[in-house]
Every structure is written in structure tokens, then in C-alpha cells.
Scaffold this active site. Structure first.
Site, PDB file in Angstrom:
ATOM      1  CE1 TYR A 280     -10.207   2.026  -4.065  1.00  0.00           C
ATOM      2  CE2 TYR A 280     -12.062   1.491  -2.686  1.00  0.00           C
ATOM      3  CZ  TYR A 280     -11.261   2.620  -3.121  1.00  0.00           C
ATOM      4  OH  TYR A 280     -11.432   3.806  -2.829  1.00  0.00           O
TER       5      TYR A 280
ATOM      6  N   GLY B 268     -25.096  12.443   7.449  1.00  0.00           N
ATOM      7  CA  GLY B 268     -24.623  12.244   9.119  1.00  0.00           C
ATOM      8  C   GLY B 268     -23.218  12.886   9.284  1.00  0.00           C
ATOM      9  CB  SER B 269     -19.703  12.130   8.291  1.00  0.00           C
ATOM     10  OG  SER B 269     -19.998  11.632   6.762  1.00  0.00           O
TER      11      SER B 269
ATOM     12  CG  HIS C  19     -18.506   8.999  -4.104  1.00  0.00           C
ATOM     13  ND1 HIS C  19     -19.994   8.892  -4.060  1.00  0.00           N
ATOM     14  CD2 HIS C  19     -18.368   8.039  -2.997  1.00  0.00           C
ATOM     15  CE1 HIS C  19     -20.287   8.011  -3.271  1.00  0.00           C
ATOM     16  NE2 HIS C  19     -19.343   7.582  -2.527  1.00  0.00           N
TER      17      HIS C  19
ATOM     18  CE  LYS D  94      -2.764   2.613   3.062  1.00  0.00           C
ATOM     19  NZ  LYS D  94      -4.184   2.834   2.341  1.00  0.00           N
TER      20      LYS D  94
ATOM     21  NE  ARG E 106      -9.925   3.478   1.334  1.00  0.00           N
ATOM     22  CZ  ARG E 106     -11.235   3.898   0.955  1.00  0.00           C
ATOM     23  NH1 ARG E 106     -10.764   5.136   0.271  1.00  0.00           N
ATOM     24  NH2 ARG E 106     -12.274   4.008   1.495  1.00  0.00           N
ATOM     25  CB  CYS E 107      -6.368  -2.254   3.818  1.00  0.00           C
ATOM     26  SG  CYS E 107      -4.943  -2.526   2.472  1.00  0.00           S
TER      27      CYS E 107
HETATM   28  N1  GLN Z   1     -23.657   8.016   8.573  1.00  0.00           N
HETATM   29  C1  GLN Z   1     -22.702   8.072   7.727  1.00  0.00           C
HETATM   30  C2  GLN Z   1     -22.004   9.147   7.212  1.00  0.00           C
HETATM   31  O1  GLN Z   1     -22.819   9.988   6.700  1.00  0.00           O
HETATM   32  C3  GLN Z   1     -23.119   7.084   6.609  1.00  0.00           C
HETATM   33  C4  GLN Z   1     -21.703   6.313   5.861  1.00  0.00           C
HETATM   34  C5  GLN Z   1     -22.259   5.626   4.586  1.00  0.00           C
HETATM   35  O2  GLN Z   1     -23.385   5.527   4.337  1.00  0.00           O
HETATM   36  N2  GLN Z   1     -21.305   4.695   4.332  1.00  0.00           N
HETATM   37  O3  GLN Z   1     -20.715   9.074   6.969  1.00  0.00           O
END
Ligand code: GLN
Ligand code: ZN
Length: 771
Positions: free
Chosen positions: A524, A444-445, A707, A24, A527-528
């Protein structure tokens, strides 16, 4: 002396990353331009040789080569076949790092090839893009080079290659090629390259070649099975003079496929996963082809538990009685790629728990010990320490929590769902929450800055006090709350600043979980992931999120959404105990999360999101097993929130949209609101509703892709919402991004969310004036 065939041991494949993720770091440094190609190659060469030597020293007879990869073994096969999509500008010749990594990761001007999950693992492979015009040619000699490299070290190996039929079945039609294009029609075009490879391996001295044909465990039709017969018949002449092993894994081989497989021409042995594919044992009993080798995958490549050597040895003896003496080769159930690398690097792990585990390096020793025992040379010390570890695991008070077992057993046979139906609940919730039409929220985050990560790290290392830690996190939550209020978002989140990972955060607070320091598994490329280990009955000693959530709620008058990870996701992203069925473990986690949901409700949190990001990926490979899985998975989710009041609004979130086939299970989760990924997948999701499926609960298909760093405009988002309104009723529609914002920067998140809110308001005004 025992004969050459006795004590036959085989490893399907081995992790590439190295015990401390050496590959990695070498890859990432090379990609960043910080080190040279030679330096990367040196790390890779050292890793390969240490793995081969380790297996040779252990006494393994069939040592795999070409299971190393700089990125992915399917991409390696694409390179071998010269099937480079034209957009990468390859002009022939041996494929080097530039073309290879461009395919894997994209470059400044062209995007990467698509990546998708490798069967039901958390590994992702690069999907070959094929069509009628692809010109195949032998363009990467990696398999032969690695065979020779091992040979130069004095180690005879079995080169491993993705088999021709699985390769095609794992591909997709390239852009511009009809979706209905038959990928299997390319078989006669790729076989000449396979023949060249085999011929070259033979010339180099290879005695065995392993073709991985894992697609054989899927529900294949007669036409697809026919392709196997055709391909191996076609290869027969080339394969003479070398032994061929066809390796399958991850599930039972269906009866029809078994028949096809066992009548293949030019093949000397077959490998089966006897951990996940226990039904294959019955097929072997009645129809294993005479005189062939059975590679018996009894050591689990998908998990981290020590093998039950005595039980495996019984199985192996039984198999030997069927297929003949010296015809059984002891093997792993699949490549060890899917397990952690070496327990040696876990000095901090509890001693007793450690005695129950075997990572890849330990599994190699288990395979060898079984092979020796089968040949009559049982290592008594090895077997008896294994038996002791098993006995301790069975009776350990760390594993057993009777109260939990009783509570989970009491769930059986009865259903758990909220008393009132969703439409009545939504009415009750709306009276309380008084949200505008097209309410806005996030998943959420919020961005995880370097500072934030440092604070968490220092707190964990006890470098800062609890008071200082709480103060920092509180400041962060306050910042996130203020930003959302300024943006005028309707249902707020606290931003998850205290969480490193959505599963680890809960696992660390639940009983029955253990964590490793280096138990990494490749997901992938470089990434681990480091899955927690669920070793015992799961319970929740105390509230996990109430402290932070009530603090966050106290900072605002708007509803603050409580944020939890659901039981199915916690299960699917962990190494799960193998001494009870998965669903029982899932029910235990569900009960723990239920306690948390109810504590949040008591603390005045009226909207609670229970993420089930990994529900879809736990779907079994075979259709016949889908409904059983979906039943208990959906049931587990409902258990978490069956006890809340009508006025408490339960959200769930999923990070994928290809759920057209499981939509009824999603509806059956009975959440009040679901937010789902939508924008990356060409809004495939909306087609379900276009086709007339009724979803009577709140739904928030993501309006932009988190993303990508790109900031979507208000018009673009408004347009997305318009498309949704064409298929979904406005009373049910929510406006939110695709997923959490943790990997983004504030400079991206603020304008994107601002445009998102503006777009929602554009539609609110329009809807109001249309009334
Ligand atoms: N609640 C998480 C966030 O907002 C959801 C993450 C996810 O769906 N992989 O980061
Ligand atoms: Zn998500």
C-alpha cells in the site's frame, strides 16, 4: 506486413514503484519534506515514460496509461470524481498533492481514509466514503493528462479507469450515513463525470479506453448485475467513436455475470483472467458475443513463473477458433502490479531458478511473443528457451524431494488432530503451568531498535562473527526476559530479535525457498513486500528456533513461549509454485513446522505459538470455494501440532477480527489458546460470542492497539477486560496486546504493558472476592 489487428498484445497494468522502488523513495522523501513536489513529479514522469517505452519497444499494441499512481488507483478514481470527504476541507478545483495525500495518509488534524485489501491480493486500496449528499465533480484530470503525456512521447496508450460499478461496489457508506444506504443508487450521479472524462479522452485522440470492473468476478446478485447493464447503456452514446474494453480479473466470471457482460452496450472487448478463471473458458466457448474482441489473460500477473508458452499458444489457437481470427488479443491475467518488476536486477539469483521465472518486464515480452506466434510469427529461439526452462523445472532435483512428496501424500484422506479434547488438555496444562486466572502474555516480538537491525545486517554481510552475533542477540533476549519478569507477565516471549520478518526467517531455513534482492511488490502507498519464492518441495534440514528458544527458557523459570509462523501464513505471504495445487505445498510446509514443534517440545518448551496471521486473507473470492480452502488450511495448522503431549500448550495468533463468518473453522483449528486483534475494530469480535458461539478454549482478544503510539491507561484496559468478561468465561480469558510490539518503542511498550498487567490484576482481585 501483417494486418494491424494481428499480433495484438495488451498489458492490463504495470507496477508503479520502479525496478528499484524509485517511487517509494521519492514519495517518502517528499512526505518527510526533504524534496519538492517537482522532484517527486520528475521521478514519476521518468518512471512512466520508461515503462511506456519499454512496452512500445517490446511491440505491445495496447499499452496502458493511468495505471501509474502516487498512492492507489481507487483513490485516483475518488479524486477524479471529486468525492473528497468533507473533513479534508477541499474547496473544489483540481485535486493536488495536499488533499490527495491527506486522504491517503491523514494529516496533523484528520485521520486517513480507511484502507482495505484489494480482492485476495496483498495490495490495499483506499476505500471511498460515499453517501446521498456527496457532490461529484470532475476534479482530477490525471487519466487525460497521462494519455497526453504518452502521446507526446509518440506512444499511443489505452487509458485505464476503475469502472463506475466496481467503484461503487468497492465503496462504503461514509460516517453518519446509514449502513443500509445503497451505494449503487449513486450510479446516476457519478456517470456524468465518467462521461466528461470519456469525452475529454476522445477529444485527446484516445482510441481505446479500459474500464476495470473486477467486481464482476464476485458473487453478485441480480440487482448488482443490473447496475452494469444500466451504467453502460447510459454511457453508450458517449462511448461511440471509441473502443471500450471491460477488464475483469482474479477469478472466473460467474455465468450470470458473463451473460450481463456480454450483452453490455457500446463495448468492443472483454478481458478475462484465464489463469485463475479457467472456467470462464467454458463460457467463452458457448457464449462469447459475435464480433467482439477477447482479451485473453494467459500470462499470470499474480505470480513470478515463466509462462508455459506452448500451452498458452494452444489455448490461444483454440480461442481464436471460437471467437474468430484477429479477435483474440493476448494479455496478462490482471495488472502486473501484483508481481515483481524486473529479473534483470537479480544477478545473485541461482541461474537455473532464474530461468524458470518471469517478472513484469519479462511478462511483457512473453505477451508479445505469444501475440506474434498467434499471428504466425513465432520467435523460435524465444519459444525453445522457454521450453527448455520448463523441462528443467519439471525434472530438477532442486524441485523434487521424493521423501517429502511421499510424506505429504500419506496425509491425504486422513484427519490429524490431537488425541485428547481441548478441555482435558487445558486441565493437564494448567496442572503443569499453574497460571493465575486471566494470564498475561504478549504476541511475540519486542521493539526492534536501530542497533538490533544493524547487528543483524552486519552479521548477514559477514562483518561481525557468529560469536559476536550470538552474544548480541543473547543480550537482547536477556533484556526482554528481565523486562517481562519485572512487569510480572505470566507467559514470556523471547522477543524475536533474530528475525527480520516472520515468513522470511523460516523461508531462509527451509529447503525449497528462494529469495530475491529486488522482487518487491506494492502493498500500500509506498510500502512494498518481498515475498519469498517457493520453487520446490519443502523440507526442514535442521531445527530453526530451538537454539534461541532454549537459551531464552534457560533465563527464566516462567514459561517461555516458542514462536513459529504457521504453514498457511508462510504460503499466503510467498510466491507459491504453480506446478502443484497450493494445498499440497501447504501440507509440505505443515510437516516441516510439525518437526519444529516437536523439537521445541523435546527441548522443554511447554507453550508454543504458531502464528496464522494470514489465514483469513487466503480465503477465495467466491463463496463456493471457501469450504475447500478452509478445510485444507485448518487441517494444515492441525498437522503442525497433532503430535504433541496434552501438557504442551499450543497458541495461535491472528491479526484481524473480522472472522465472524469463519468462526467455526477457527474453532476447528483446535488450538489451546488463540490471541486475536480486537481493539481497532470496535470489538466486533466480541459480538460473535454475544451471539452465542461457544469457544471452549483459551482466548485473548487484544486489549490495546499496538499500531498506535498511544499508551492506554489501566482503567481503559480494565474496562476492555470487563467487556470481555461479560461474554467470555473468566477461566478461558487471556490478557494480551493486539499484535507483536516490533514497530513500537520501549518508551511506549513498557508503560503500556505495565498498565495491562495492572488491569489484569484489578480483575483477578475482583473475581477472587466475588467467589
Ligand atoms: N509473532 C509475531 C510478532 O509478534 C506476529 C506478527 C503478526 O501477527 N503479524 O511480531
Ligand atoms: Zn498480529
Amino acid at each position: 506486413m501483417v494486418s494491424c489487428w494481428a499480433m495484438a498484445s495488451h498489458i492490463v497494468g504495470y507496477p508503479r514503484m520502479g525496478p528499484k522502488r524509485e517511487l517509494k523513495f521519492a514519495l517518502e522523501s517528499f512526505w518527510d519534506g526533504k524534496s519538492s513536489a517537482e522532484e517527486l513529479q520528475k521521478v514519476a514522469t521518468d518512471l512512466r515514460s520508461s515503462i511506456w517505452k519499454q512496452m512500445a519497444d517490446a511491440g505491445i499494441k495496447f499499452i496502458p496509461s493511468n495505471t501509474f499512481s502516487y498512492y492507489d488507483q481507487v483513490l485516483d478514481a475518488t479524486a477524479m470524481l471529486g468525492a473528497v470527504p468533507p473533513r479534508y476541507g477541499w474547496n473544489g478545483g483540481e485535486i493536488g498533492f495536499d488533499i490527495y495525500f491527506s486522504m491517503a495518509r491523514g494529516n496533523a488534524s484528520v485521520p486517513a481514509m480507511e484502507m482495505t485489501k484489494w480482492f485476495d491480493t496483498n495490495y490495499h486500496y483506499i476505500v471511498p466514503e460515499l453517501g446521498p449528499d456527496v457532490k461529484f465533480s470532475y476534479a482530477s484530470h490525471k487519466a487525460v493528462d497521462e494519455y497526453k503525456e504518452a502521446k507526446a512521447l509518440g506512444i499511443e496508450t489505452v487509458p485505464v479507469i476503475v469502472g463506475p460499478v466496481s467503484y461503487l461496489l468497492l465503496s462504503k457508506p461514509a460516517k453518519g450515513v446509514e449502513k443500509s444506504f445503497s451505494l449503487l443508487s449513486l450510479i446516476d450521479k457519478i456517470l456524468p463525470v465518467y462521461k466528461e472524462v470519456v469525452a475529454e479522452l476522445k477529444a485527446a485522440g484516445a482510441r481505446w479506453i479500459q474500464f476495470d470492473e473486477p467486481k464482476l468476478v464476485m458473487d453478485l446478485d441480480a440487482h448488482e448485475l443490473q447496475a452494469f447493464t444500466h451504467a453502460y447503456l447510459e454511457l453508450e452514446a458517449t462511448l461511440s467513436g471509441v473502443h471500450v474494453l471491460i477488464e475483469t480479473y482474479f477469478a472466473d466470471v460467474p455465468a450470470e455475470a458473463f451473460k450481463t457482460l456480454s450483452s453490455l452496450k457500446g463495448v468492443s472487448g472483454f478481458g478475462f483472467d484465464l489463469v485463475r478463471g479457467t472456467k470462464t473458458l467454458d463460457l467463452i466457448k458457448v457464449g462469447f458475443p459475435l464480433g467482439k474482441f477477447l482479451f485473453a489473460g494467459v500470462v499470470d500477473g499474480r505470480n513470478i513463473w515463466a509462462n508455459d508458452l506452448a500451452a498458452s499458444l494452444d489455448t490461444l489457437h483454440a480461442l481464436e477458433a471460437i471467437v474468430g481470427k484477429d479477435k483474440v488479443v493476448v494479455s496478462t491475467s490482471c495488472s502486473l502490479l501484483h508481481t515483481a518488476v524486473d529479473l534483470v536486477n537479480e544477478p545473485k539469483l541461482d541461474k537455473e531458478i532464474k530461468s524458470w521465472l518471469a517478472f513484469a518486464a519479462q511478462k511483457v515480452l512473453e505477451v508479445n511473443a505469444l501475440a506474434k506466434a498467434l499471428a504466425g510469427h513465432r520467435d523460435e529461439a524465444f519459444f525453445s528457451s522457454n521450453a527448455l526452462a520448463h523441462a528443467s523445472r519439471k525434472s530438477s532435483p532442486r524441485v523434487i524431494n521424493e521423501a517429502v512428496q511421499e510424506a505429504a501424500a500419506a496425509l491425504k484422506g486422513s484427519d490429524h488432530r490431537r488425541a485428547t479434547n481441548v478441555s482435558a488438555r487445558l486441565d493437564a496444562q494448567q496442572k503443569k503451568l499453574n497460571l493465575p486466572i486471566l494470564p498475561t502474555t504478549t504476541i511475540g516480538s519486542f521493539p526492534q531498535t536501530q542497533d538490533l537491525r544493524r547487528v543483524r545486517r552486519e552479521y548477514k554481510a559477514k562483518k561481525i562473527s557468529e560469536d559476536d552475533y550470538v552474544k548480541s542477540i543473547k543480550e537482547e533476549i536477556n533484556k526482554v526476559v528481565k523486562i517481562q519478569e519485572e512487569l510480572d507477565i505470566d507467559v514470556l516471549v523471547h522477543g524475536e530479535p533474530e528475525r527480520n520478518d516472520m515468513v522470511e526467517y523460516f523461508g531462509e531455513q527451509l529447503s525449497g525457498f528462494a529469495f530475491t534482492a529486488n522482487g518487491w511488490v506494492q502493498s500500500y502507498g509506498s510500502r512494498c513486500v518481498k515475498p519469498p519464492i517457493i520453487y520446490g518441495d519443502v523440507s526442514r534440514p535442521k531445527a530453526m528456533t530451538v537454539f534461541w528458544l532454549s537459551m531464552a527458557q534457560s533465563m527464566t523459570k516462567r514459561p517461555m513461549k516458542g514462536m513459529l509462523t504457521g504453514p498457511v501464513t508462510i504460503l499466503n505471504w510467498s510466491f507459491v509454485r504453480n506446478d502443484q495445487p497450493r494445498h499440497e505445498t501447504c501440507y509440505q510446509i505443515a510437516l516441516a513446522i510439525k518437526d519444529e514443534v516437536e523439537d521445541l517440545e523435546k527441548a522443554g518448551i511447554t507453550v508454543i505459538q504458531i502464528d496464522e496471521a494470514a489465514l483469513r486473507e487466503g480465503l477465495p473470492l467466491r463463496k463456493s470455494e471457501h469450504s475447500f480452502y478452509l478445510d485444507w488450511a485448518v487441517h494444515s495448522f492441525r498437522i503442525t501440532n497433532c503430535g504433541v503431549q496434552d501438557t504442551t500448550q499450543i497458541h495461535t495468533h491472528m491479526c484481524y477480527s473480522n472472522f465472524n463468518d469463519i468462526i467455526h473453522s477457527i474453532i476447528n483449528m483446535d488450538a489451546d489458546v488463540i490471541t486475536i486483534e480486537n481493539s481497532r475494530s470496535d470489538e466486533k469480535l466480541l459480538s460473535v460470542f454475544r451471539e452465542g458461539v461457544k469457544y471452549g478454549a483459551g482466548i485473548g482478544p487484544g486489549v490495546y492497539d499496538i499500531h498506535s503510539p498511544r499508551i492506554p491507561s489501566t482503567e481503559e484496559i480494565a474496562d476492555r477486560i470487563k467487556k470481555m468478561l461479560a461474554v467470555l468465561e473468566c477461566n478461558f480469558l487471556w490478557v494480551n496486546p493486539d499484535c507483536g510490539l516490533k514497530t513500537r518503542k520501549y518508551s511506549e511498550v513498557k508503560p503500556a504493558l505495565s498498565n495491562m498487567v495492572a488491569a489484569a490484576k484489578v480483575h483477578r482481585t475482583e473475581l477472587a472476592s466475588a467467589k
